[in-house]
Write a protein that holds these residues in place. Sequence first.
Motif, mmCIF file in Angstrom:
data_model
loop_
_atom_site.group_PDB
_atom_site.id
_atom_site.type_symbol
_atom_site.label_atom_id
_atom_site.label_comp_id
_atom_site.label_asym_id
_atom_site.label_seq_id
_atom_site.Cartn_x
_atom_site.Cartn_y
_atom_site.Cartn_z
ATOM 1 N N HIS A 294 40.879 42.905 113.381
ATOM 2 C CA HIS A 294 41.187 43.610 112.134
ATOM 3 C C HIS A 294 41.468 42.610 111.002
ATOM 4 C CE1 HIS A 294 41.158 46.982 114.718
ATOM 5 N NE2 HIS A 294 42.316 46.690 115.288
ATOM 6 N N ARG B 31 46.080 50.181 109.076
ATOM 7 C CA ARG B 31 45.947 51.344 109.969
ATOM 8 C C ARG B 31 45.515 50.901 111.368
ATOM 9 N NH1 ARG B 31 41.627 53.620 107.693
ATOM 10 N NH2 ARG B 31 40.355 52.458 109.160
ATOM 11 N N ASP B 32 44.481 50.071 111.425
ATOM 12 C CA ASP B 32 43.932 49.661 112.716
ATOM 13 C C ASP B 32 44.876 48.715 113.458
ATOM 14 O OD1 ASP B 32 41.773 51.235 112.035
ATOM 15 O OD2 ASP B 32 40.513 49.537 111.428
ATOM 16 N N ASP C 152 46.317 49.430 117.174
ATOM 17 C CA ASP C 152 45.790 48.623 118.281
ATOM 18 C C ASP C 152 46.642 47.428 118.693
ATOM 19 O OD1 ASP C 152 43.581 50.311 118.185
ATOM 20 O OD2 ASP C 152 42.388 48.911 116.991
#
Length: 103
Positions: free
Chosen positions: A71, A27-28, A32
């Motif tokens: 991440h 997700r991150d 990003d």
Amino acid sequence: MYHIAVSFDVPAERREQFVAAALADGRDSLADEPGTRRFELIEDAQDPNRFYLNEAYTDEAAFDAHCAGEHFARFFAVIEEFARGPVWLIRGTRVEQAAAVSA
């Protein structure tokens, strides 16, 4: 497009922790990292404690940037004590139609 697929084996008692960490990483990273195109967590059909990450990046440099990012580091900090892997399944560049015709 650059693709990777890896597998991890996880102890049953750490399964939910692994799933949460992998989903957060995906997700991150998608949010990003501009070069991250796909990040999928797949549970093995026969072994619920074996997982596959199927990822795609704009190119190998984008994958390298992902590996150097926060991440990725956070994910491995969580799982390094208990997960066995990554076992590399694929790592390479997708062959496009134009490249196949000109070869």
